[in-house]
Design an enzyme around this catalytic site. Structure first.
Site, mmCIF file in Angstrom:
data_model
loop_
_atom_site.group_PDB
_atom_site.id
_atom_site.type_symbol
_atom_site.label_atom_id
_atom_site.label_comp_id
_atom_site.label_asym_id
_atom_site.label_seq_id
_atom_site.Cartn_x
_atom_site.Cartn_y
_atom_site.Cartn_z
ATOM 1 N N CYS A 1 -3.712 -2.577 -5.271
ATOM 2 C CA CYS A 1 -3.671 -3.242 -3.957
ATOM 3 C C CYS A 1 -2.276 -3.590 -3.472
ATOM 4 O O CYS A 1 -2.032 -3.629 -2.267
ATOM 5 C CB CYS A 1 -4.538 -4.494 -3.981
ATOM 6 N N PRO B 1 0.050 5.021 -10.309
ATOM 7 C CA PRO B 1 1.348 5.259 -9.654
ATOM 8 C C PRO B 1 2.508 4.374 -10.108
ATOM 9 O O PRO B 1 3.651 4.646 -9.741
ATOM 10 C CB PRO B 1 1.056 5.015 -8.166
ATOM 11 N N TYR B 2 2.245 3.335 -10.879
ATOM 12 C CA TYR B 2 3.338 2.442 -11.300
ATOM 13 C C TYR B 2 3.424 2.379 -12.818
ATOM 14 O O TYR B 2 2.508 2.813 -13.521
ATOM 15 C CB TYR B 2 3.143 1.042 -10.709
ATOM 16 N N GLY B 3 4.534 1.809 -13.291
ATOM 17 C CA GLY B 3 4.683 1.598 -14.726
ATOM 18 C C GLY B 3 3.719 0.524 -15.199
ATOM 19 O O GLY B 3 3.009 0.673 -16.188
ATOM 20 N N GLY B 4 3.692 -0.544 -14.435
ATOM 21 C CA GLY B 4 2.786 -1.634 -14.748
ATOM 22 C C GLY B 4 2.467 -2.396 -13.489
ATOM 23 O O GLY B 4 3.202 -2.316 -12.504
ATOM 24 N N MET B 5 1.359 -3.120 -13.516
ATOM 25 C CA MET B 5 0.979 -3.942 -12.362
ATOM 26 C C MET B 5 0.390 -5.234 -12.919
ATOM 27 O O MET B 5 -0.539 -5.206 -13.733
ATOM 28 C CB MET B 5 -0.019 -3.186 -11.477
ATOM 29 N N GLU B 6 0.926 -6.342 -12.412
ATOM 30 C CA GLU B 6 0.662 -7.667 -12.977
ATOM 31 C C GLU B 6 -0.677 -8.267 -12.556
ATOM 32 O O GLU B 6 -0.735 -9.454 -12.212
ATOM 33 C CB GLU B 6 1.803 -8.601 -12.577
ATOM 34 N N HIS C 1 7.810 -7.541 -18.613
ATOM 35 C CA HIS C 1 7.955 -7.698 -17.162
ATOM 36 C C HIS C 1 6.634 -8.183 -16.538
ATOM 37 O O HIS C 1 6.611 -9.171 -15.804
ATOM 38 C CB HIS C 1 8.396 -6.361 -16.563
ATOM 39 N N ARG D 1 3.139 8.655 -12.260
ATOM 40 C CA ARG D 1 3.937 7.454 -12.044
ATOM 41 C C ARG D 1 5.031 7.809 -11.033
ATOM 42 O O ARG D 1 5.843 8.715 -11.269
ATOM 43 C CB ARG D 1 4.536 7.012 -13.376
ATOM 44 N N LYS E 1 7.784 6.612 -10.091
ATOM 45 C CA LYS E 1 9.163 6.567 -10.567
ATOM 46 C C LYS E 1 9.584 7.918 -11.149
ATOM 47 O O LYS E 1 10.754 8.294 -11.084
ATOM 48 C CB LYS E 1 9.266 5.476 -11.641
#
Ligand code: BES
Ligand code: ZN
Length: 612
Positions: A132, A263-268, A292, A560, A562
């Site tokens: 999101c 799509p990301y390394g990590g999502m919090e 992170h 990902r 990046k």
């Protein structure tokens, strides 16, 4: 003040709670159901509100169970369409109304990726995940989709009985769907107030394993053990973070390893960090991403940027905490080494955007800018550099961490602007205001390009990387025999990443050099994603043709951004293979994550509407 990315006004009303009942339909690739929003009026004679939506079909709206008139406004390019709701009554300031919206998502919802069984590790079951942040929640739930608004949530999700649902919340039991014995309803509760961008859902053939007193790892069964090993430091990191920042208020801290297209390394996501499988290096060397995401439990999730223009408050402080955790676990020299690497990342971003590009401001204006287009290392690394600079000015890491902890306490459960942050900084360091007044705030915050001050970092760990990269940069063809396997034997994978980053920072190496590098260091067989990514870029930039298929393979086998975007761009810039890059993208586009596909299309100058 308003949120340039949202249609909903946060001065007339705020959502306090959200109650979701959703059916996950893999056949039609839609979520269908109802959301009930508990909305508090912030002004008298309150009788209408606007919610954000994107490609939603709304079939009914009620207010306190009475039918309410509603209409969808015109569709904006990235904000979606405003859902205007007229209440059949009016409220006074402080009163609440429950607004229930019955709706269905579109198969093209930008928050969601629907995977076929073939796209999963197990190959038998479909898979669904959401992402999101920043402004995509509105394609999944009609809501006030602004980080300035925080609410709790409760959710009931019906899924086919062979699948498991998890959300960014505490699990609250499950039952056979009373309306369909072939389905199971999973329940979740999130009792801590949080912004809409942190709502997250995954449905798939998930399994889990406990790795700590408050941590499980979740993934398809194929990756559970590998993930349990890779993330075994999680509890140590959580304890370190609590020691630095205060108590962890979210109860559980689980990690979910997603399919490669994440799509990301990590999502919090609260209670459940999402992680790319490219972190599974086998040696825990990429675990800083977990440090992170853990850090976001304080900076981001407790104290939240009020709008995406203040995104650096989330990411800058989080990188600062991430590196403090790294420093506590591996020593101050390691923190300095990572900080220096970050400065170079910032230089690379500034170079890519252009040093006069207003998107390289720490605090950019995002009126009419899609947050996905604005995303870069700038808020992370310019933000970190500012905080590190202040750390030095104010008396070192312990003193400055005192401020960060106090800032978190002060603004926990709320959303802040840069101005509020800065005012609090001046209040906290009231005895050092003269020093703070010497900071060139306008240059740091509202001026594009590199920061006005370059911090000096300890180079102990970087020296070996710098020396080796210089040897390669200066080598003539006749010197190439002097390079030996042993050059990199004593380098850690962190240092290997740094060595390659340094080379990527310079003009392309001659083809002879990258060929020799492969001969002596055998990097083609390195599967650490951060190393492989940089190595393949380096090769393609030097026009090593045999690297092109490997680069395109990596760009498509994982998603990902990046990695995928720069790899595609690098091949695209190799004229001979430009068409190959476009062709490969078009062949894969339909199976890609919607946001990654959209941004890669722009990168490769492919018409977003062009048929695959
Ligand atoms: N919250 C971000 C990811 C994000 C940002 C998603 C903006 C969508 C919009 C997350 O915490 C993050 O920063 N991830 C980094 C980790 C890295 C900085 C250690 C990533 O994905 O690489
Ligand atoms: Zn982050």
């Amino acid at each position: 003040m308003s949120d340039p990315c949202s249609f909903s006004s946060f001065t007339s009303c705020v959502t306090r709670h959200l109650n979701l009942r959703l059916q996950v339909d893999f056949t039609r690739r839609v979520l269908r159901g109802k959301v009930a929003l508990t909305v508090e009026a912030l002004e008298d004679k309150f009788s209408s509100l606007t919610l954000d939506t994107s490609d939603l079909t709304v079939s009914a709206v009620t207010a306190n169970q009475q039918p309410a008139r509603f209409s969808l406004g015109p569709k904006h390019s990235f904000k979606g369409a405003p859902l205007e709701i007229q209440l059949p009554f009016s409220l006074s300031r402080g009163q609440h109304v429950i607004v229930e919206v019955t709706y269905e998502t579109a198969p093209s919802a930008t928050a969601l990726q629907w995977l076929t069984p073939e796209q999963t590790a197990g190959k038998k079951q479909p898979y669904l995940f959401s992402q999101c942040q920043a402004h995509h929640c509105r394609s999944m739930i009609p809501c006030q989709d602004s980080p300035s608004i925080k609410h709790t949530y409760y959710s009931q999700v019906s899924v086919p009985k062979d699948l498991v649902a998890v959300m960014s919340a505490v699990r609250d039991g499950q039952e056979v769907d009373p309306e369909d014995a072939g389905r199971v309803i999973y329940r979740f509760r999130q009792p801590v107030s949080m912004p809409s961008y942190l709502i997250a859902i995954v449905v798939g053939a998930l399994e889990s394993r406990e790795i700590g007193p408050r941590t499980r790892v979740w993934s398809e069964k194929e990756f559970v053990d590998k993930a349990a090993f890779e993330f075994s430091e999680t509890e140590t990191m959580l304890k370190t973070a609590e020691d630095l920042a205060g108590p962890y208020v979210w109860g559980q801290y689980d990690i979910l390893v997603l399919p490669p297209s994440f799509p990301y390394g990590g999502m919090e996501n609260p209670c459940l960090t999402f992680a790319t499988p490219t972190l599974l290096a086998g040696d825990k060397s990429l675990s800083n991403v977990i440090a992170h995401e853990i850090s976001h439990s304080w900076t981001g999730n407790l104290v939240t940027n009020k709008t995406w223009e203040h995104f650096w408050l989330n990411e800058g402080h989080t990188v600062y905490l991430e590196r403090m955790i790294g420093g506590r676990m591996h020593g101050e020299q390691f923190r300095q080494f990572k900080a220096m690497g970050g400065w170079k990342e910032l230089q690379d971003s500034v170079n890519t955007f252009g040093a006069n590009n207003p998107l390289t401001n720490l605090v950019p204006r995002l009126q009419d800018v899609n947050p996905d287009d604005a995303f870069s290392s700038v808020p992370y690394e310019k933000g970190f550099a500012l905080l590190y600079h202040l750390e030095e000015l104010m008396g070192g890491p312990d003193v400055f961490m005192g401020f960060v902890k106090s800032y978190i306490q002060m603004f926990a459960y709320s959303s802040v602007t840069t101005e509020e942050w800065k005012n609090y900084l001046f209040t906290y360091f009231k005895d050092k205001v003269d020093v703070l007044n010497k900071v060139d705030w306008n240059a740091w915050m509202f001026t594009p390009g590199m920061p006005p001050v370059k911090p000096k970092y300890d180079t102990t760990m970087a020296d070996a990387c710098i020396a080796l990269s210089q040897r390669w940069i200066q080598a003539k063809d006749q010197d190439l025999n002097g390079f030996k396997e042993a050059d990199v034997k004593s380098l850690s994978s962190h240092q290997m990443i740094e060595f390659l980053s340094l080379l990527l920072h310079e003009a392309a190496l001659p083809l002879t050099h990258v060929k020799r590098m492969q001969q002596v260091y055998q990097l083609n067989s390195c599967m650490n994603a951060e190393i492989r990514f940089r190595w393949l870029r380096l090769c393609v930039r030097s026009k090593l043709e045999e690297a092109v298929p490997m680069a395109l393979k990596m760009a498509t086998e994982q998603g990902r951004m990046k990695f995928t975007r720069p790899l595609f761009r690098e091949v695209f810039n190799f004229e001979k293979y430009r068409d190959e890059a476009v062709k490969t993208f078009l062949a894969n586009r339909a199976a890609m994550h919607p946001v990654t596909a959209g941004l890669t299309a722009k990168d490769l100058k492919v018409d977003a509407a062009a048929a695959p």
